[in-house]
Design an enzyme around this catalytic site. Structure first.
Site, PDB file in Angstrom:
ATOM      1  N   GLY A 185      26.575  58.327   2.930  1.00 17.52           N
ATOM      2  CA  GLY A 185      28.013  58.119   3.063  1.00 17.52           C
ATOM      3  C   GLY A 185      28.334  57.814   4.508  1.00 17.52           C
ATOM      4  N   GLY A 186      29.606  57.617   4.803  1.00 17.10           N
ATOM      5  CA  GLY A 186      30.000  57.348   6.184  1.00 17.10           C
ATOM      6  C   GLY A 186      29.749  58.542   7.084  1.00 17.10           C
ATOM      7  CG  MET A 187      32.209  61.513   7.604  1.00 19.08           C
ATOM      8  SD  MET A 187      33.548  62.383   6.805  1.00 19.08           S
ATOM      9  CE  MET A 187      33.089  64.067   7.066  1.00 19.08           C
ATOM     10  N   GLY A 188      27.637  61.191   6.227  1.00 20.42           N
ATOM     11  CA  GLY A 188      26.392  61.920   6.015  1.00 20.42           C
ATOM     12  C   GLY A 188      25.759  61.489   4.714  1.00 20.42           C
ATOM     13  CB  VAL A 202      25.993  61.615  -1.187  1.00 17.29           C
ATOM     14  CG1 VAL A 202      26.645  62.284  -2.376  1.00 17.29           C
ATOM     15  CG2 VAL A 202      27.044  61.183  -0.188  1.00 17.29           C
ATOM     16  CE  LYS A 258      29.988  61.827   2.058  1.00 17.66           C
ATOM     17  NZ  LYS A 258      31.132  60.967   1.956  1.00 17.66           N
ATOM     18  CG  ASP A 291      38.388  57.264   6.904  1.00 20.60           C
ATOM     19  OD1 ASP A 291      37.242  57.743   6.889  1.00 20.60           O
ATOM     20  OD2 ASP A 291      38.636  56.091   7.252  1.00 20.60           O
TER      21      ASP A 291
END
Lengths: 196, 955
Positions: B90-93, B95, B110, B193
Site C-alpha cells: 500500500g502507500g503506507m506499508g 498489506v 496493513k 487522502d
C-alpha cells in the site's frame, strides 16, 4: 616511503594511499583507479561492521564512515582541504554502491517470504523499509542526475556520503547557498518521484 | 521532460520559496498553468522524503534482521491473527491477508512504516465506529498496524491503469463513494487522502479505505495542527498550503477521482472535456479553487449525481433547432445546482441586461420581458421597483440610476434579498446569445448560469422565455435549500434571544460613540449567556482597541476556548482576534483572515480587520488600502474608512486621506481615527490653524480626549518645550486612569520616559519608566520602558524586561521583529559592539517601515529600528551609512508624525553628514533642527550641543 605494517582492517599503509590521492588531485587519472582499489574494500569492510552493529573502540558516528576510512588510510598532515574534499566525494560515491549492493542483496533474500517487521514490542520504532527506500532512491537519483547532475551530486554526497554542508562546498566547489538550494529542490523532486 | 523545462521549474521553485507570501502568489500567478502546477506540487513536498534527512548509513543496521521484531510471513502470528500471505504494497506499508482466529474470519492487516502515536490511536477509534457498506471497516489497531475488513478485488488505481470506466460504472462508483463520504462527514471524520489508490473495487461495489490520514473534526487538539498531509496530485489548494481540511477538501479529491474514472488519466492541466456534460459540471464544481464554491457537502453531491439519470446525461445545450452553439471557453463551464437554492420567501433583484449588441432596441425590453416571465413563478419574488428606487439614494446614487450588476449587488445586500439576476445579450455573427445568471448575494455562489442562442432578432424574446422557464423550473424543482454555510452577519450563536439582542446593540452602536458605550451591552450579553463565544471575543477586541491588552487577552482566551460552540464564521473571527491580540502572531492572523475572506467572499470584515493592525503595524500600507477598498465595495463600516484614511496618511497621500475622511463623514461613519487623520494632515501640511481646529474637534469626541492630549505632549517634546510637555503629559495619564485604563495610562507615561531619554535626562527617564510600569504592564508598555531605560544606561532592568518579552511573547510579530531587535541593538551598543547591534537588527529590516503595535496604538515608536541602526553605524564609524538610515526617517514624516524621535533623527543625521564630510547638507539639517527648536527650553543639553556643533562647522 617505508612500508608501514597493515592496520587492523588490513588497510594499506597511509603513505601509499596519500600519495595516490595527491597524484589524483594533481590530475593523474590513472592514480584514481589505484586509489579506488585501495579505498573501496576498506570502506566496505567498515560499512559491513557498522551494519552488523559492531562498535569499535572509537565509536562510529552515523556520518563518520567516510571520515573514518579517510583517517585510517590517509596521512592527514600531508593533505590539503581540497584533496580531502575530493576523497570524500569519491568515498560518498562508493558508499552509494556499497549500500545499494547491500539493499539489492537484501531484497533478493526477501523474495521467498515476506520480510515486513511488526513491532509487538511497542518500544522499538520501525524505520522506513530501508532496502526498498534505498533502491528506489538510487534509481530516482539516477534519473534525476540526467536532468540535474550537480543537484544529484549534492544528494549523493549528503545522503550516501553523510557529508556536511561545508564538505560538500569544498568537494563540489560551489557556494553554501547553492548547496542548500540544490538540496531543497532535490528533496522535493525526489520525494515527488518516490511517492508517485 | 526536457532540460529547458526542468530549469524553468527549478528557477521558479527557488524564486517562489525565497519570496514573501505575496510575491510568491504573484510569481505563481504569472507562470503558465502547467509550470505553476508542477512547482506547487514541489513546494508542497517540503515535508516529504524525511528519510533523506538522515544519511543512508543510519538505515543500514536495519538491512539485517533485528531480534526485537517479528518477521511476518505465512504462518506467523500477530496476537490473535494468523498471517496467510502478502496481498500487496500500500502507500503506507504492506498489506497481508490473515485470519482472526477468534472469529474465524479473514481480515486484512496493513503494516505501516511509522509508529502510531497515542493520539492517532484515539482517532482510529473514531474511524472504527464507521459502519457503512462503502467504507472499509476498521476492526483493530496496533502500534504500527491496522486490522481491516478484507476486500477481495483490486484498487481503483489498478483498474484505471487499464483505461477509463464506462459511464454507468463511473457513476455508480461515484455515488457509492459520495455515500461513504457523507457517512464519515456526518461523524465528523474527514478522509484527507482520497485517491484511486485508496479505493477498492469488488465487482459492482467500491469501498473507501485507508482513513490513515483522516482526522476527526470534533477533536480540537487535532485540528489545531497545520501539517500538510495527503497525496499531492489530489490535494485541494487549501491543503497544499497547510490550511485545515474539511468536508470540502474531500470533495475536491472526489472531483479528481471522478475525473480520472471518466477520462482514464490523472487530472492535468488543461482539463480534458468529458463525454457527459452533466458529470463534467459536477466535476468542475468539485474542483473549484475556493472551498466556498464547491459542493458544500457529500450529501449535496449525492443528490447531484442521482439527478444524472441515463436519459438526461447527454443533454445538448443548444435550444434552437439546427443552431450550433459556439461558446467561449469561460462560458463553457456551467454551474447548475441540481437543487434550487431559493425558497418561497426569497427575493431576487433583477439587474439591467448587459447589451453588447449595439442595438438599442434590447435596452430595457429584455429586462421587462424577463420580469414578466419570472413573476409568474410561485417560487420567485422579485424586489419591487419602488424598493429599488428608495434604496439607490442610500447608496449615493440617483433614484433612477441604471441598475448595473454592481448596483444590483448593493441593493440586494441592503434590502436583505437573496440573489441578483444578471442578464446579457451579445451578437454572434447574425445570431444572438442570451445569458442569464443568478448569483447569491451573500455567498457569491452562482445559483444558475444559462445560455441560449437565438437565430434571429425576432426569436430573442421567445428564447428568453425559454431560459426563464428552465430557470423557474429548476428553482421550483426539488426541496433542498442551500446548506446555510454563510451565516448572516446579524446572527451569532447563543440560545438566548436576550443575550443576542444585547450583543447586537453593543455591536451596532456607532463606533464614534466609543468603546466605553459599547462594552456594557456586550458584557450584559455575557452575563446572560456566559458561553457566548462571540460576545467574549468582541469584548476582548474592544479592550484591545482601547489599549487594555491584558483585559483584552482574558476575554479573547475565553472566546478561543469556547470557539467550538460558535459557527464557522464566528470561529474564524475568534481565531483572528486571538492571534491579533493574544499571541500577536500577525502572519497567522493574516492566513486566517485570508481563509475567512475566501470562504465568505461577501463579508467585508476580514478585509477590514486585515487593513487594521495586521497590515498597518507591519508596514504594508498599500496592501491595507487595497483591502479597505474591497471591504468598502462590500459596504463595510466605520473601521474600514478609518483604516483606509490612516494608511493613506502613512503613505503621505494627504489629499486622498482627507477625501476618505470626508466620505466617511458623509456616510456618518466617522470615528476617533478619522478625526486624528485630519489632525495629522494639518500637522504635516504645517497648517497651524487647521491643526488647532482639528484638535478641538478630536477632543470633543469622548474616545479621543486622552489621545489628543498625548499627541500634543509629544509635539511639545519634539519642539524641545520640555517644561510644557511635562506639564501636559500628566493630562492623558490622568484621563486614562480615571476611566480605569491603566495600561493605556502606562503607555502614555512610557512615551514620556522615551523622550526624556532621547533628550538625555536619564534620571527623569528612569523615573517615568518606573511609573509607567507601575501604572500598567503590557508588551508595548514594557518595550517602551525598556527602550527608555536602555537609552538612559539602566541596562539591568532593561535587559530583564527584554527577557520577559522574549519568553512570554515568542510568537508576537511586533515583539520578535521590532522590539527585541531594537533593544538588543541598544544593549550591544552599550557594550561597545556596534557590529553586533547591526547584526541584531537584520531581522527587523523586513518590517523597517512598520509602525509596530506600539506605533499603532501609542503613536510613537515607529521606525525605531532604523534609528537604532543609524546609531550603530555611527558607533561603527560608518557615518555615510548612518546618514542613509537617519535620512530614511526624515523621508517618512508621515509615519513618524509627532514622535520626538524625529528631532533626534535630525540631530543624528546632521552629525552623520558632518562626519562624512558633507558639510553643506549638514548645515541645512542643523538649521532645520534649530528652527524646530526655536522655542525650546534654553537649558536643554542636546540643544546646546547642536548649537555648538553647528557653529563649529567650516564655512
Amino acid at each position: 616511503m617505508p612500508n608501514e605494517p597493515n592496520g587492523p582492517f588490513g588497510e594499506e599503509s597511509s603513505g601509499e594511499v596519500t600519495n595516490l590521492l595527491r597524484a589524483w588531485s594533481g590530475g593523474d587519472q590513472a592514480a584514481l583507479d589505484r586509489l579506488a582499489e585501495r579505498v573501496y574494500p576498506a570502506l566496505r569492510r567498515l560499512a559491513r561492521r557498522y551494519m552488523k552493529n559492531e562498535r569499535q573502540a572509537n565509536t562510529l558516528q552515523s556520518a563518520g564512515l567516510v571520515h573514518e576510512v579517510y583517517l585510517r588510510l590517509v596521512d592527514v598532515r600531508r593533505v590539503e582541504w581540497r584533496e580531502r574534499a575530493q576523497f570524500y566525494a569519491m568515498a560518498a560515491q562508493m558508499m552509494r554502491r556499497i549500500l545499494v549492493d547491500a539493499a539489492r542483496a537484501r531484497a533478493s533474500k526477501k523474495r521467498g517470504g515476506s520480510a515486513a517487521k511488526v513491532n509487538i514490542d511497542a518500544a522499538a520504532v520501525l524505520s522506513p523499509e530501508p532496502a526498498q527506500s534505498i533502491l528506489a532512491l538510487h534509481e530516482a537519483l539516477a534519473a534525476f542526475s540526467r536532468l540535474a547532475p550537480r543537484q544529484a551530486r549534492v544528494v549523493e554526497l549528503r545522503y550516501f556520503g553523510g557529508l556536511t554542508e561545508e564538505e560538500i562546498v569544498a568537494a563540489l566547489d560551489i557556494s553554501p547557498r547553492t548547496v542548500r538550494r540544490d538540496w531543497s529542490f532535490a528533496k522535493a523532486w525526489l520525494s515527488r518521484e518516490l511517492n508517485r | 521532460m526536457n532540460v529547458a523545462r526542468f530549469q524553468q521549474i527549478e528557477t521558479l521553485y527557488h524564486a517562489a520559496r525565497e519570496a514573501t507570501t505575496d510575491e510568491r502568489a504573484a510569481l505563481l500567478a504569472r507562470a503558465d498553468p502547467e509550470l505553476r502546477h508542477e512547482v506547487e506540487l514541489l513546494l508542497s513536498e517540503q515535508n516529504g522524503a524525511e528519510f533523506l534527512d538522515r544519511p543512508a548509513i543510519e538505515h543500514a543496521p536495519d538491512l539485517l534482521e533485528d531480534a526485537a521484531t517479528v518477521q511476518l510471513e505465512a504462518g506467523a502470528r500477530l496476537g490473535p491473527y494468523r498471517i496467510e500471505h502478502k496481498l500487496g504494497e500500500g502507500g503506507m506499508g504492506e498489506v497481508f491477508r490473515a485470519i482472526d482466529t477468534r472469529l474465524g474470519r479473514a481480515v486484512a492487516i496493513k503494516i505501516t512504516r511509522v509508529q502510531f502515536s497515542a493520539r492517532f490511536e484515539r482517532e482510529a477509534r473514531a474511524i472504527a465506529a464507521l459502519n457503512h457498506p462503502n467504507i472499509c471497516t476498521l476492526y483493530d489497531v496496533g502500534p504500527n498496524y491496522f486490522v481491516m475488513e478484507l476486500v477481495e478485488g483490486e484498487t481503483l488505481a489498478a483498474r484505471l491503469k487499464r483505461g477509463p470506466l464506462p459511464m454507468n460504472t463511473a457513476l455508480s462508483y461515484a455515488s457509492q463513494i459520495a455515500a461513504a463520504l457523507a457517512e464519515a462527514h456526518a461523524r465528523g471524520i474527514v478522509h484527507r487522502d482520497l485517491k484511486p489508490g485508496n479505493l477498492m473495487v469488488a465487482r459492482s461495489s467500491i469501498k473507501v479505505l485507508d482513513f490513515g490520514l483522516a482526522k476527526s473534526s470534533h477533536d480540537q487538539t487535532v485540528t489545531a495542527s497545520r501539517t500538510v498531509t495527503g497525496t499531492p496530485g489530489y490535494m485541494a489548494p487549501e491543503q497544499r498550503e497547510g490550511k485545515p481540511a474539511d468536508a470540502r477538501t474531500d470533495i475536491y479529491a472526489f472531483g479528481c477521482v471522478l475525473y480520472e474514472m471518466l477520462a482514464g488519466e490523472r487530472l492535468l492541466l488543461p482539463r480534458r472535456r468529458l463525454s457527459s456534460r452533466k458529470l463534467e459540471r459536477i466535476v468542475n464544481r468539485c474542483l473549484e479553487e475556493a472551498p466556498g464554491r464547491r459542493w458544500q457537502s457529500a450529501a449535496e453531491l449525492q443528490r447531484a449525481l442521482a439527478a444524472t439519470t441515463p436519459a438526461s446525461r447527454a443533454t445538448p445545450v443548444a435550444i434552437t433547432a439546427g443552431a450550433i452553439l459556439v461558446l467561449s471557453a469561460a462560458a463553457a463551464y456551467f454551474y447548475l445546482h441540481q437543487a434550487p437554492k431559493l425558497t418561497s420567501t426569497d427575493t431576487i433583484v433583477l439587474a439591467e441586461f448587459t447589451n453588447t449588441t449595439g442595438d438599442p432596441v434590447f435596452d430595457d425590453t429584455l429586462r421587462q420581458g424577463l420580469a414578466v416571465q419570472l413573476q409568474q413563478s410561485p417560487f420567485l419574488s422579485l424586489i419591487s421597483e419602488e424598493r429599488i428606487r428608495s434604496t439607490l439614494p442610500l447608496m449615493n446614487q440617483p433614484a433612477d440610476a441604471r441598475l448595473t450588476p454592481d448596483l444590483a449587488q448593493g441593493v440586494c445586500a441592503r434590502t436583505g434579498s437573496t440573489a441578483v439576476l444578471e442578464g446579457s445579450i451579445a451578437a454572434l455573427g447574425s445570431q444572438y446569445v442570451l445569458g442569464l445568471r443568478a448569483k447569491h448575494c451573500t455567498t457569491g455562489d452562482i445559483l444558475a448560469d444559462e445560455q441560449a442562442q437565438a437565430a434571429r432578432k425576432e426569436e430573442v424574446l421567445s428564447t428568453l422565455g425559454q431560459i426563464a422557464d428552465r430557470f423557474r423550473t429548476r428553482v421550483g424543482e426539488s426541496l433542498a435549500t442551500i446548506e446555510k454555510h454563510s451565516t448572516p452577519l446579524e446572527e451569532a450563536t447563543t440560545p438566548s434571544l436576550e443575550a443576542l439582542k444585547a450583543f447586537n446593540t453593543g455591536r451596532n452602536t456607532m463606533l464614534s460613540a466609543g468603546w466605553e458605550r459599547r462594552l456594557p451591552h456586550l458584557q450584559r450579553a455575557i452575563a446572560i449567556d456566559p458561553e457566548f463565544a462571540m460576545a467574549h471575543a468582541l469584548v476582548g477586541f474592544g479592550y484591545s482597541s482601547m489599549g487594555e491588552s491584558a483585559l483584552g487577552r482574558q476575554s479573547l482566551v475565553k472566546a478561543y476556548q469556547l470557539r467550538s460552540r460558535a459557527s464557522d464564521v464566528e470561529r474564524l473571527n475568534i481565531e483572528t482576534l486571538y492571534d491579533r491580540d493574544v499571541t500577536g502572531n500577525l502572519d497567522r492572523e493574516r492566513r486566517t483572515l485570508e481563509t475567512w475572506a475566501e470562504s465568505y467572499p461577501r463579508d467585508p470584515r476580514p478585509q477590514s480587520l486585515m487593513a487594521g493592525l495586521a497590515l498597518t503595524s507591519t508596514g504594508q500600507y498599500e496592501l491595507a488600502i487595497a483591502q479597505t477598498e474591497k471591504a468598502i465595495a462590500l459596504e463595510a463600516g466605520a473601521p474600514t474608512y478609518a483604516s483606509k484614511a490612516r494608511n493613506q496618511l502613512l503613505l503621505n497621500r494627504l489629499d486622498d486621506a482627507l477625501l476618505t475622511v470626508r466620505r466617511a463623514a458623509e456616510r456618518k461613519l466617522e470615528s476617533d481615527e478619522t478625526f486624528l487623520v485630519s489632525y495629522f494632515v494639518a500637522f504635516l501640511k504645517g497648517d497651524d490653524e487647521e491643526l488647532s481646529r482639528a484638535a478641538t474637534v478630536a477632543r470633543n469626541n469622548p474616545g479621543s480626549e486622552d489621545i489628543v492630549s498625548h499627541l500634543e505632549t509629544l509635539a511639545l517634546a519634539r519642539s524641545g518645550r520640555l517644561q510644557d510637555a511635562r506639564r501636559m503629559s500628566a493630562v492623558p495619564v490622568e484621563i486614562a486612569q480615571r476611566s480605569g485604563r491603566r495600561e493605556r495610562a502606562g503607555l502614555f507615561e512610557a512615551g514620556r520616559a522615551v523622550w526624556e531619554a532621547f533628550y538625555g535626562n536619564a534620571a527623569a527617564a528612569r523615573q517615568s519608566a518606573a511609573k509607567a510600569l507601575k501604572l500598567g504592564r503590557g508588551r508595548d508598555v514594557d518595550y517602551a520602558a525598556a527602550f527608555a531605560l536602555a537609552l538612559s544606561g539602566d541596562l539591568p532592568q532593561s535587559r530583564a524586561l527584554a527577557e520577559d518579552l522574549a519568553r512570554e511573547a515568542a510568537e508576537d510579530t511586533s515583539v520578535q521583529f521590532m522590539y527585541l531587535p531594537t533593544l538588543r541593538a541598544l544593549f550591544s551598543l552599550n557594550a561597545g559592539d556596534p557590529a553586533a547591534a547591526i547584526q541584531a537588527l537584520q531581522i527587523a529590516s523586513r518590517y523597517d517601515l512598520a509602525l509596530g503595535r506600539v506605533g499603532f496604538i501609542g503613536r510613537f515608536g515607529g521606525l525605531y529600528p532604523i534609528y537604532a541602526r543609524g546609531l550603530a553605524y555611527l558607533a561603527a564609524r560608518q557615518p555615510t551609512d548612518a546618514a542613509v538610515e537617519f535620512q530614511r526617517i526624515l523621508d517618512h514624516r508621515s509615519i513618524v508624525l509627532v514622535d520626538p524621535m524625529d528631532a533626534m533623527a535630525r540631530l543624528q543625521l546632521a552629525r552623520a553628514l558632518a562626519l562624512s564630510g558633507d558639510t553643506v547638507k549638514a548645515k541645512g539639517v542643523y538649521n532645520d533642527l534649530l528652527t524646530l527648536w526655536k522655542n525650546a527650553d534654553p537649558d536643554i543639553r542636546v540643544l546646546k550641543d547642536a548649537q555648538a556643533e553647528y557653529a563649529r562647522l567650516p564655512d
